[in-house]
Structures are given as C-alpha cells and as structure tokens.
Design a protein around this motif. Structure first.
Motif, PDB file in Angstrom:
ATOM      1  N   PHE A 148       0.476  -0.844   0.361  1.00 12.51           N
ATOM      2  CA  PHE A 148       0.047  -0.566  -0.174  1.00 12.51           C
ATOM      3  C   PHE A 148       0.796   1.173   0.242  1.00 12.51           C
ATOM      4  O   PHE A 148       0.275   1.842  -0.678  1.00 12.51           O
ATOM      5  N   GLN A 149       1.765   1.486   0.733  1.00 10.85           N
ATOM      6  CA  GLN A 149       2.856   2.120   0.163  1.00 10.85           C
ATOM      7  C   GLN A 149       3.334   2.492  -0.812  1.00 10.85           C
ATOM      8  O   GLN A 149       3.864   3.878  -1.194  1.00 10.85           O
ATOM      9  N   ASP A 150       3.819   1.388  -1.178  1.00  8.45           N
ATOM     10  CA  ASP A 150       4.537   1.674  -2.421  1.00  8.45           C
ATOM     11  C   ASP A 150       3.680   2.258  -3.805  1.00  8.45           C
ATOM     12  O   ASP A 150       4.013   2.955  -4.330  1.00  8.45           O
ATOM     13  N   ALA A 151       2.731   1.791  -3.355  1.00  2.31           N
ATOM     14  CA  ALA A 151       1.720   1.807  -4.897  1.00  2.31           C
ATOM     15  C   ALA A 151       1.306   3.375  -4.551  1.00  2.31           C
ATOM     16  O   ALA A 151       1.159   3.799  -5.713  1.00  2.31           O
ATOM     17  N   LEU A 152       1.317   3.882  -2.776  1.00  3.98           N
ATOM     18  CA  LEU A 152       0.945   5.257  -3.168  1.00  3.98           C
ATOM     19  C   LEU A 152       1.981   6.115  -3.710  1.00  3.98           C
ATOM     20  O   LEU A 152       1.880   7.081  -4.015  1.00  3.98           O
ATOM     21  N   THR A 153       3.327   5.807  -3.332  1.00  2.65           N
ATOM     22  CA  THR A 153       3.915   6.700  -4.175  1.00  2.65           C
ATOM     23  C   THR A 153       4.128   6.205  -5.314  1.00  2.65           C
ATOM     24  O   THR A 153       5.063   6.806  -6.433  1.00  2.65           O
ATOM     25  N   ILE A 154       4.128   5.003  -5.364  1.00  4.72           N
ATOM     26  CA  ILE A 154       4.326   4.838  -7.514  1.00  4.72           C
ATOM     27  C   ILE A 154       3.354   6.359  -8.123  1.00  4.72           C
ATOM     28  O   ILE A 154       3.482   7.185  -9.588  1.00  4.72           O
ATOM     29  N   THR A 155       2.344   6.448  -7.488  1.00  5.45           N
ATOM     30  CA  THR A 155       1.555   6.976  -8.447  1.00  5.45           C
ATOM     31  C   THR A 155       2.066   9.251  -8.319  1.00  5.45           C
ATOM     32  O   THR A 155       1.422   9.328  -9.324  1.00  5.45           O
ATOM     33  N   ARG A 156       3.382   9.268  -7.922  1.00  6.27           N
ATOM     34  CA  ARG A 156       3.518  10.473  -7.559  1.00  6.27           C
ATOM     35  C   ARG A 156       4.666  10.765  -8.880  1.00  6.27           C
ATOM     36  O   ARG A 156       4.697  11.789  -8.742  1.00  6.27           O
ATOM     37  N   PHE A 157       4.677   9.275  -9.468  1.00  3.16           N
ATOM     38  CA  PHE A 157       5.880   9.439 -10.420  1.00  3.16           C
ATOM     39  C   PHE A 157       5.650   8.375 -11.495  1.00  3.16           C
ATOM     40  O   PHE A 157       6.449   8.643 -13.104  1.00  3.16           O
ATOM     41  N   ALA A 158       4.107   8.176 -11.584  1.00  9.70           N
ATOM     42  CA  ALA A 158       4.008   7.290 -13.195  1.00  9.70           C
ATOM     43  C   ALA A 158       2.063   7.669 -12.669  1.00  9.70           C
ATOM     44  O   ALA A 158       1.975   7.570 -12.022  1.00  9.70           O
ATOM     45  N   THR A 159       1.424   7.725 -14.044  1.00  8.50           N
ATOM     46  CA  THR A 159       0.342   7.865 -14.550  1.00  8.50           C
ATOM     47  C   THR A 159      -0.557   5.954 -13.780  1.00  8.50           C
ATOM     48  O   THR A 159       0.043   5.398 -14.685  1.00  8.50           O
ATOM     49  N   ILE A 160      -1.672   6.306 -13.517  1.00  9.15           N
ATOM     50  CA  ILE A 160      -1.971   4.464 -13.767  1.00  9.15           C
ATOM     51  C   ILE A 160      -3.751   5.111 -14.540  1.00  9.15           C
ATOM     52  O   ILE A 160      -4.831   6.305 -13.850  1.00  9.15           O
ATOM     53  N   ASN A 161      -3.537   4.406 -15.236  1.00 11.15           N
ATOM     54  CA  ASN A 161      -5.139   4.652 -16.424  1.00 11.15           C
ATOM     55  C   ASN A 161      -5.528   3.226 -16.864  1.00 11.15           C
ATOM     56  O   ASN A 161      -5.078   2.611 -16.168  1.00 11.15           O
ATOM     57  N   GLN A 162      -6.684   3.648 -17.003  1.00  7.46           N
ATOM     58  CA  GLN A 162      -7.353   2.176 -17.068  1.00  7.46           C
ATOM     59  C   GLN A 162      -7.980   2.166 -18.793  1.00  7.46           C
ATOM     60  O   GLN A 162      -8.699   3.786 -19.497  1.00  7.46           O
ATOM     61  N   LEU A 163      -8.121   1.349 -19.739  1.00  3.35           N
ATOM     62  CA  LEU A 163      -8.499   1.725 -20.726  1.00  3.35           C
ATOM     63  C   LEU A 163      -8.868   0.274 -21.709  1.00  3.35           C
ATOM     64  O   LEU A 163      -8.116  -1.057 -21.300  1.00  3.35           O
ATOM     65  N   LYS A 164     -10.003   0.786 -22.196  1.00  2.00           N
ATOM     66  CA  LYS A 164     -10.377  -0.428 -23.238  1.00  2.00           C
ATOM     67  C   LYS A 164      -9.143  -0.914 -24.008  1.00  2.00           C
ATOM     68  O   LYS A 164      -8.858  -0.174 -24.977  1.00  2.00           O
ATOM     69  N   ARG A 165      -9.121  -2.472 -24.141  1.00  2.00           N
ATOM     70  CA  ARG A 165      -8.324  -2.240 -25.320  1.00  2.00           C
ATOM     71  C   ARG A 165      -7.894  -1.977 -26.488  1.00  2.00           C
ATOM     72  O   ARG A 165      -9.772  -2.042 -27.141  1.00  2.00           O
ATOM     73  N   PRO A 166      -7.525  -1.866 -27.665  1.00  2.00           N
ATOM     74  CA  PRO A 166      -7.575  -1.520 -28.931  1.00  2.00           C
ATOM     75  C   PRO A 166      -8.074  -3.425 -29.459  1.00  2.00           C
ATOM     76  O   PRO A 166      -8.013  -4.259 -29.311  1.00  2.00           O
ATOM     77  N   ASP A 167      -8.938  -2.795 -29.848  1.00  2.00           N
ATOM     78  CA  ASP A 167      -9.654  -3.770 -30.876  1.00  2.00           C
ATOM     79  C   ASP A 167      -9.931  -4.710 -31.922  1.00  2.00           C
ATOM     80  O   ASP A 167      -9.865  -3.983 -33.221  1.00  2.00           O
ATOM     81  N   GLY A 168      -8.922  -5.445 -32.342  1.00  2.00           N
ATOM     82  CA  GLY A 168      -8.062  -6.184 -33.498  1.00  2.00           C
ATOM     83  C   GLY A 168      -6.651  -5.575 -33.657  1.00  2.00           C
ATOM     84  O   GLY A 168      -6.322  -4.864 -32.825  1.00  2.00           O
ATOM     85  N   PHE A 169      -5.839  -6.546 -34.519  1.00  2.00           N
ATOM     86  CA  PHE A 169      -4.532  -6.254 -34.654  1.00  2.00           C
ATOM     87  C   PHE A 169      -4.155  -4.437 -34.734  1.00  2.00           C
ATOM     88  O   PHE A 169      -2.422  -4.559 -34.617  1.00  2.00           O
ATOM     89  N   ASP A 170      -4.991  -4.126 -36.410  1.00  2.00           N
ATOM     90  CA  ASP A 170      -4.408  -3.348 -37.138  1.00  2.00           C
ATOM     91  C   ASP A 170      -4.797  -2.159 -35.849  1.00  2.00           C
ATOM     92  O   ASP A 170      -4.214  -1.118 -35.848  1.00  2.00           O
ATOM     93  N   ALA A 171      -5.728  -1.912 -35.279  1.00  2.00           N
ATOM     94  CA  ALA A 171      -5.856  -1.811 -34.376  1.00  2.00           C
ATOM     95  C   ALA A 171      -4.648  -1.183 -33.008  1.00  2.00           C
ATOM     96  O   ALA A 171      -4.424   0.111 -32.363  1.00  2.00           O
TER      97      ALA A 171
END
Length: 298
Positions: free
Chosen positions: A264-287
């Motif tokens: 929990f401590q390390d995860a909070l530290t990570i947020t100070r230097f790295a963005t954490i996103n959620q994303l629908k993965r691209p649909d298909g290999f071309d995308a």
C-alpha cells in the motif's frame, strides 16, 4: 555451477540458461540447486501453469510451491531455491523457475509484484495489467514487433530506488500466442516453440542488448476487453493500492503482514511518479498496431 542474470539478480545454478539469460560475473544473489524437499505443500492456490494448479506450503523461512508431475520448489530467505524434479525435462524446469518461483524470491526481497507485461519506451517503462485474456501479453508483443524492448511478459517487479519506482528488467525471452503471431505478421520461422504448448512461441531478444539496469516507471495501464463497461480514465491515487493488489501474481495467501503494508505504501508512492490508467484495449490487430504507433506518456 554457472552464473546468470535475471531480474537484476545473479543466479548461481546447475541448470543451463545459456541463450535465455546473460552470463554474470557478479557476486551471487541466489543459489539454485536440485535436492529433496520434505516440507508439505498441499494448500490449493489460484496459480496455474501448463494447466496444473500449484499447491502451497509456508514455514517461518521457506515458501514451497508444488506442481504435481512437474516439480517442487522451495524458496528460502530470498537467497536460495531448491527444486525437486518430479519428471519434467530441463526446459520445463527453466520455465517454472523463471515464473512464480523467481517471483517468490522477489517477494521475499520486498519488491512490489504485478501480473502483467512491461515494455521500454524511450528511456522509461510502461506496464500493462489485466485479467487473463485482457491482452497484456499481446500488447507487449505489439511493442516488441515495433522495435521496443519487452522487459517482461508475465511477472513485473517494481522497486523503489531513492524513493522513485523502477521496473526491474526480467530477461530477454518472452512468450507470444499463435493468434498473435498471425495477427501481427510475426515471422514464425524465427520463433521457438514454447514449453507451455503448441499455441505459444518464444521470442528471443538480444541477450547482450537487453537492459540490465532498472528502468524508470512512467505509466501503468489496466486493460479491459473492448466490450467492457469500463471507461478510459485515470485511476485516482487513493484507489491505486487496491487496483494494483488485484494483479498480485503469487498465491493470495502471501498477502499478509508487512508485505501487504509495504504494498500500500509503495503503490501510493508510485502514483507520484507514474500515471495509472484504465483503458479498453484496442479492438483488433490493426487498431493495436496504431495504438503502439501513437503511444506516448503524455
């Protein structure tokens, strides 16, 4: 006994990892040897490899994982691995050692661990997490096809160095599914068959060119299927510890005590230097290829 480098550690072992791991001349961090293991390991886990569910045993200093018909592996104090071969070939033993077993070593050494893939983009690292089938390995393979280094395709180890998060490069070999080979137009003649079955292949990156020092972590992306109800958005820092905990790669029975507090401590530290996103993965290999082409940390 020979010495090799993986996850930033020098492994001294009787197993031949030539061509998979670079040789090392540094002081030994972890000793790997064959022997008889008497500790019981009969607690079921959610960990599966080759369709075999691992069983767990825990003592004051040891963690034991048992895959029936393959082998038993005992990890002690983050410094020693003893394996008992129960009928597997050496390639299979290598596969299991470089997955959850080395993960136990990193766990005992206090690193934050995630089940996902990581790629080197420029001078920094991007991590992709997701449930099985979310596309994290395929996404990493697409970055590899585009010329970026795949730091790991299964076990992500994050270490705080001088208060900043870094991804520890695993080793130069990563796995790729048959449908990904076809979808990304990867030359199958240059691949090796995986010991995990006919639907997977091994991609060998240059052993000599593979990074041997930690890579600054800049982004973590939680991937969801294209038809998911999840929206593409940034994860709030206070939610990061729980979201990352969902992707712990080892038996959940190990999420106790000091490790859980440190996570929990390390995860909070990570947020100070790295963005954490959620994303629908691209649909298909071309995308997906377009996603890689347009990818940035901004």
């Amino acid at each position: 006994m020979r010495k090799y480098l993986a996850f930033g550690l020098t492994l001294e072992t009787d197993i031949d990892f030539t061509g998979v791991l670079p040789h090392s001349t540094a002081e030994t961090d972890v000793c790997i040897s064959e022997g008889s293991i008497q500790q019981k390991a009969n607690r079921p886990t959610r960990i599966q490899r080759r369709g075999i569910r691992a069983k767990l045993g825990i003592t004051a200093s040891d963690i034991v994982l048992n895959w029936d018909g393959v082998g038993i592996f005992r990890v002690s104090d983050g410094k020693t691995i003893v394996y008992q071969n129960n009928g597997a070939d050496e390639g299979t033993i290598r596969l299991f050692l470089l997955s959850e077993v080395i993960g136990l070593v990193l766990y005992q050494r206090g690193l934050l661990l995630l089940h996902g893939s990581a790629v080197k983009f420029g001078d920094d690292a991007a991590v992709f997490l997701g449930i099985p089938g979310a596309g994290k390995s395929t996404t990493a393979a697409a970055f590899g096809k585009a010329g970026h280094t795949v730091l790991t395709d299964d076990l992500v180890a994050v270490q705080l160095i001088d208060g900043r998060p870094y991804v520890i490069p695993a080793f130069g070999q990563y796995k790729i599914w048959k449908n990904t080979v076809d979808g990304l137009n990867v030359d199958e003649s240059k691949l090796e068959p995986s010991f995990e079955g006919s639907t997977k292949f091994l991609v060998n990156q240059s052993v000599t060119d593979f990074p041997q020092t930690p890579i600054p972590l800049r982004m973590i992306t939680l991937l969801y299927p294209p038809n998911s109800r999840k929206q593409t958005e940034r994860i709030k820092p206070l939610h990061a510890p729980v979201e990352l905990l969902k992707h712990f790669p080892l038996p959940v029975q190990l999420l106790t005590g000091q490790y859980l507090k440190t996570h929990f401590q390390d995860a909070l530290t990570i947020t100070r230097f790295a963005t954490i996103n959620q994303l629908k993965r691209p649909d298909g290999f071309d995308a997906l290829s377009l996603f890689v082409q347009e990818f940035s940390f901004d």
